[in-house]
Write a protein that holds these residues in place. Sequence first.
Motif, PDB file in Angstrom:
ATOM      1  N   THR A   1       0.859  -1.188   0.000  1.00 39.07           N
ATOM      2  CA  THR A   1       0.000   0.000   0.000  1.00 39.07           C
ATOM      3  C   THR A   1       0.893   1.235   0.000  1.00 39.07           C
ATOM      4  O   THR A   1       2.027   1.213   0.485  1.00 39.07           O
ATOM      5  N   VAL A   2       0.361   2.303  -0.576  1.00 38.95           N
ATOM      6  CA  VAL A   2       1.094   3.562  -0.661  1.00 38.95           C
ATOM      7  C   VAL A   2       0.228   4.675  -0.099  1.00 38.95           C
ATOM      8  O   VAL A   2      -0.921   4.843  -0.528  1.00 38.95           O
ATOM      9  N   GLU A   3       0.753   5.401   0.879  1.00 36.53           N
ATOM     10  CA  GLU A   3       0.090   6.608   1.390  1.00 36.53           C
ATOM     11  C   GLU A   3       0.713   7.793   0.680  1.00 36.53           C
ATOM     12  O   GLU A   3       1.874   8.145   0.910  1.00 36.53           O
ATOM     13  N   SER A   4      -0.060   8.401  -0.198  1.00 37.62           N
ATOM     14  CA  SER A   4       0.443   9.498  -1.019  1.00 37.62           C
ATOM     15  C   SER A   4      -0.714  10.425  -1.383  1.00 37.62           C
ATOM     16  O   SER A   4      -1.815   9.950  -1.679  1.00 37.62           O
ATOM     17  N   PRO A   5      -0.501  11.735  -1.377  1.00 41.84           N
ATOM     18  CA  PRO A   5      -1.571  12.661  -1.746  1.00 41.84           C
ATOM     19  C   PRO A   5      -1.921  12.610  -3.227  1.00 41.84           C
ATOM     20  O   PRO A   5      -2.978  13.082  -3.622  1.00 41.84           O
ATOM     21  N   ARG A   6      -1.060  12.042  -4.033  1.00 41.93           N
ATOM     22  CA  ARG A   6      -1.329  11.936  -5.467  1.00 41.93           C
ATOM     23  C   ARG A   6      -1.068  10.506  -5.930  1.00 41.93           C
ATOM     24  O   ARG A   6      -0.189   9.824  -5.426  1.00 41.93           O
ATOM     25  N   ALA A   7      -1.840  10.103  -6.920  1.00 40.22           N
ATOM     26  CA  ALA A   7      -1.629   8.791  -7.524  1.00 40.22           C
ATOM     27  C   ALA A   7      -0.594   8.920  -8.626  1.00 40.22           C
ATOM     28  O   ALA A   7      -0.661   9.828  -9.457  1.00 40.22           O
ATOM     29  N   GLU A   8       0.383   8.030  -8.610  1.00 37.64           N
ATOM     30  CA  GLU A   8       1.433   8.027  -9.621  1.00 37.64           C
ATOM     31  C   GLU A   8       1.702   6.593 -10.059  1.00 37.64           C
ATOM     32  O   GLU A   8       1.151   5.639  -9.513  1.00 37.64           O
ATOM     33  N   TYR A   9       2.550   6.461 -11.057  1.00 41.00           N
ATOM     34  CA  TYR A   9       3.078   5.145 -11.391  1.00 41.00           C
ATOM     35  C   TYR A   9       4.243   4.885 -10.445  1.00 41.00           C
ATOM     36  O   TYR A   9       5.142   5.713 -10.333  1.00 41.00           O
ATOM     37  N   TRP A  10       4.238   3.719  -9.784  1.00 40.38           N
ATOM     38  CA  TRP A  10       5.267   3.397  -8.803  1.00 40.38           C
ATOM     39  C   TRP A  10       6.372   2.614  -9.502  1.00 40.38           C
ATOM     40  O   TRP A  10       6.286   1.413  -9.722  1.00 40.38           O
ATOM     41  N   GLN A  11       7.428   3.308  -9.872  1.00 39.24           N
ATOM     42  CA  GLN A  11       8.511   2.719 -10.652  1.00 39.24           C
ATOM     43  C   GLN A  11       9.396   1.829  -9.789  1.00 39.24           C
ATOM     44  O   GLN A  11       9.684   2.145  -8.637  1.00 39.24           O
ATOM     45  N   THR A  12       9.845   0.712 -10.374  1.00 37.62           N
ATOM     46  CA  THR A  12      10.780  -0.182  -9.687  1.00 37.62           C
ATOM     47  C   THR A  12      12.094  -0.345 -10.432  1.00 37.62           C
ATOM     48  O   THR A  12      13.116  -0.653  -9.821  1.00 37.62           O
ATOM     49  N   ALA A  13      12.114  -0.157 -11.760  1.00 41.30           N
ATOM     50  CA  ALA A  13      13.358  -0.332 -12.516  1.00 41.30           C
ATOM     51  C   ALA A  13      13.232   0.320 -13.881  1.00 41.30           C
ATOM     52  O   ALA A  13      12.132   0.456 -14.429  1.00 41.30           O
ATOM     53  N   ALA A  14      14.394   0.710 -14.443  1.00 39.62           N
ATOM     54  CA  ALA A  14      14.476   1.215 -15.814  1.00 39.62           C
ATOM     55  C   ALA A  14      15.612   0.472 -16.510  1.00 39.62           C
ATOM     56  O   ALA A  14      16.639   0.156 -15.897  1.00 39.62           O
TER      57      ALA A  14
ATOM     58  N   THR B   1       1.118   0.381 -11.665  1.00 36.87           N
ATOM     59  CA  THR B   1       0.228   1.520 -11.776  1.00 36.87           C
ATOM     60  C   THR B   1      -0.267   1.893 -10.378  1.00 36.87           C
ATOM     61  O   THR B   1       0.048   1.211  -9.400  1.00 36.87           O
ATOM     62  N   ALA B   2      -1.044   2.964 -10.277  1.00 41.22           N
ATOM     63  CA  ALA B   2      -1.356   3.543  -8.970  1.00 41.22           C
ATOM     64  C   ALA B   2      -2.123   2.607  -8.046  1.00 41.22           C
ATOM     65  O   ALA B   2      -2.003   2.695  -6.827  1.00 41.22           O
ATOM     66  N   GLY B   3      -2.912   1.683  -8.598  1.00 46.57           N
ATOM     67  CA  GLY B   3      -3.688   0.784  -7.758  1.00 46.57           C
ATOM     68  C   GLY B   3      -5.045   1.368  -7.423  1.00 46.57           C
ATOM     69  O   GLY B   3      -5.526   2.320  -8.054  1.00 46.57           O
ATOM     70  N   GLU B   4      -5.688   0.832  -6.399  1.00 43.24           N
ATOM     71  CA  GLU B   4      -7.033   1.266  -5.989  1.00 43.24           C
ATOM     72  C   GLU B   4      -6.928   2.360  -4.940  1.00 43.24           C
ATOM     73  O   GLU B   4      -6.242   2.207  -3.927  1.00 43.24           O
ATOM     74  N   ASP B   5      -7.608   3.453  -5.197  1.00 42.87           N
ATOM     75  CA  ASP B   5      -7.589   4.604  -4.292  1.00 42.87           C
ATOM     76  C   ASP B   5      -8.737   4.454  -3.310  1.00 42.87           C
ATOM     77  O   ASP B   5      -9.907   4.427  -3.700  1.00 42.87           O
ATOM     78  N   LEU B   6      -8.408   4.375  -2.012  1.00 42.99           N
ATOM     79  CA  LEU B   6      -9.446   4.240  -0.983  1.00 42.99           C
ATOM     80  C   LEU B   6     -10.105   5.577  -0.659  1.00 42.99           C
ATOM     81  O   LEU B   6     -11.049   5.615   0.132  1.00 42.99           O
ATOM     82  N   GLY B   7      -9.608   6.655  -1.253  1.00 43.58           N
ATOM     83  CA  GLY B   7     -10.229   7.952  -1.020  1.00 43.58           C
ATOM     84  C   GLY B   7      -9.607   8.741   0.102  1.00 43.58           C
ATOM     85  O   GLY B   7      -9.959   9.894   0.320  1.00 43.58           O
ATOM     86  N   ASN B   8      -8.694   8.156   0.846  1.00 48.41           N
ATOM     87  CA  ASN B   8      -8.052   8.852   1.966  1.00 48.41           C
ATOM     88  C   ASN B   8      -6.541   8.971   1.757  1.00 48.41           C
ATOM     89  O   ASN B   8      -5.781   9.086   2.715  1.00 48.41           O
ATOM     90  N   GLY B   9      -6.109   8.923   0.475  1.00 49.63           N
ATOM     91  CA  GLY B   9      -4.691   9.002   0.175  1.00 49.63           C
ATOM     92  C   GLY B   9      -3.976   7.669   0.235  1.00 49.63           C
ATOM     93  O   GLY B   9      -2.752   7.615   0.086  1.00 49.63           O
TER      94      GLY B   9
END
Length: 789
Positions: free
Chosen positions: A315-328, A530-538
């Motif tokens: 889970t990610v606590e973040s004020p904005r949804a982003e793509y969570w990168q792991t490697a390039a 990808t950002a995943g499911e937003d529970l509405g509370n960040g």
Amino acid sequence: MSSPPERSANPADSGTSGGRASGEGGRNASRTDGGRRPTTAGGIGSDPAGDPRSEGSESNPRGWRRRLDDASVLAFAGLTALTGAYASVLWRVTDVVGGSTEFVVVVVAALALAALVGRYVGVRVALGVTSGLLVLGLLAYLFALPQSQVELLTPDRMLDDTVALLTGLSVLRLVGAGVWAVAVVPGPVFLSWYLAVRRRYVSAAVAGGTALALVVLTGDADAVTTVVGVLGATTMIAASTFERHGSGLAQADVLTALLAAMIVVSATFSVVPGAAGSPLLPDRGAPTVEGSLVDARDNVDIVGSIRLSPEVRFTVESPRAEYWQTAAYDRYTGSGWVRTGSARPYDDRLRGPPGPARELEQTVTAEGPISILPAAWRPVDVSGPVASDTVVTPQGGIRPETTLQPGENYTVTSRVPNATAERLRAAGTDYPDRVRASYLQLPDSTTDRVRERAATVAADAETPYDKAVAVESYLEANKEYSLSVRRPSGDVADSFLFEMDAGYCTYYATTMVVMLRSQGVPARFVTGYTAGEDLGNGTHVVRGLNSHAWVEVYFPDTGWVRFDPTPSGPRQTAENARVAEAQQRGTANVDYGAPNGTTPIQAEGAVTTGSTADGSPSTPGGITTTGPTNATPSSVGGPAPGVPTAASEDGSGPIPALPTRRTLAVALVGLVGIVAGARRSALVDRTVRLGSVQFQRRRDPESDVRRAYDRLETILEREHRARRPGETPRAYIEALPTDEAESAERRRLVELYERARYADGVTETDADAAVSTVNRLVRASTPIVRRLR
């Protein structure tokens, strides 16, 4: 070339006493001729080791000469296979990074040099030439490295890199991989062919086998290539044995068994435990993309059909949804992606993007074991217990050197690029040298039709940004999304553009990067979630089905900006269906918070990947690009309606998957090793002989008695010793220890044998008695029978 002076004038006399005398003279002449064997008409060079079987020897002068020629042909055929095996691997490296023409020229030059000097220079000189070639190659490699890499080459670092190469570091991960391949190949090619010209076939096999072992240890040689090389080396050793002793594979079976065991063991146990998507024991069904994409550390091999995992990963606590990168990944191989360079320990705040950016703080909590550090691009600071075990890749990403357990968390601060479309259109093409060197690379084998199609798609685009938008829109509009595809055998981008109607994110992202690079636009292949499911509370809940691959394009004064060519509609439908299916089955770890009594997340309407906290689309740096902006993960929860999957979640399916070519090749190697080992241990021969004495088919009295004695002798040979040359059956029986009763039975059988073979014969009653006696002795001597008594 003149014949040796000791050769018999009349080879037909070799079987006579005069021929034998001549043969003795030939052997004596060979032994006093400086230890050198006279050169045969069809041979190449000479063998300093010498051989008592010269052409004038008593052992068929013409036949031995023919044997020498046959051995040469066999040896050079094996050396060709061995050289082709390791050289093809290194050539593939140069094809990927450039320099394949130079590679071929160097190999041909090394072969020509070996053939030229093989007849005239000694082994010490040849070893000096080989050492010189290796030293010159190393210097050329060092001079070809960027200055930033040379500064890092301390003795400890060089030792570490050498150990890494010998324990699985792909040559393609080296920054100067092409120069390294060209620098390494002439040494073993020259030395192995020089030694073969000198008829030192075993030494030549060792020289070539060392080069083969290197590319096997680096992991760059596949199973088929390894098998070809091993068989080539084995053939050379067989030729040496054949030449010296006139026999077959006297020692080659030992080498074959050992090499086969090494290959099978390395192919079976080369598994590194990773996150939940990369289990230690392989799943029987189609792979998840987490196992082949997100959890891949240094290279990504693009696979065929995939299966899906709805389980919550983090889970990610973040004020904005982003793509969570792991490697390039920067280096494209035609079949996948490689990340070049070595990671360095994270020790301080990292550098942010060169242009405008917004700061974003995220707290990531592992809900299952993960060996990744997902973060929005570009991460600049990591805090928490994992920070001390974090390393930074040359591409600017972060990863842990440990596995995060459920409940562990970390906080990462990112500076997300925030540029407008107008700013990116005006960015220009003044790319840094390091960007040009790494992110415009394409294999030499990239087809012209890929370049032509890319040029056609981007024909009306005036800027790199417009080219990126054009290619992104083209792929979204012209390719279907499907999880069930057949892995192409050739170049992935070429196959996806011209031979495939559908694919998933790795195909879309790979093709877009290749098309942009062919048009001079730096781009790279990126993996993550990808950002995943937003529970509405960040709070964003990220499942395995959110794993994804996308594209980043480089813009001067801005840095890397995300583009996503994969259509989003089918992904959203498939994700909803997969989560709903998992909930209906009661699959564990699907509903976040359910074990603690909180309300489970429902599949319907829950997919908000690609949306920000306020519901606005999350696009690259706030830029609105053409086409859908939602990502399509390659491991989404299930196929779109009507799209069959390769296998169900538990690995079952209506049609069992056939073994891969790699599996079949490894099985073939194992079979060869088993046969070689059985031959060396004489297990097959002993088993056949043991089985043959258990029963006797009756014929006539004389034949029955002789066969009965042969069976007895087989038993006695296994229990005591074989009958010596010149030892009569009666003397053999009397010499073996035994009790009085059994000794009498043996003597009676020998008497019957002597009568059947040399005297007036035996009767049917005699034959019955002989067969009955041996049957009883066989049952008494069989190991399993003795244990049961």
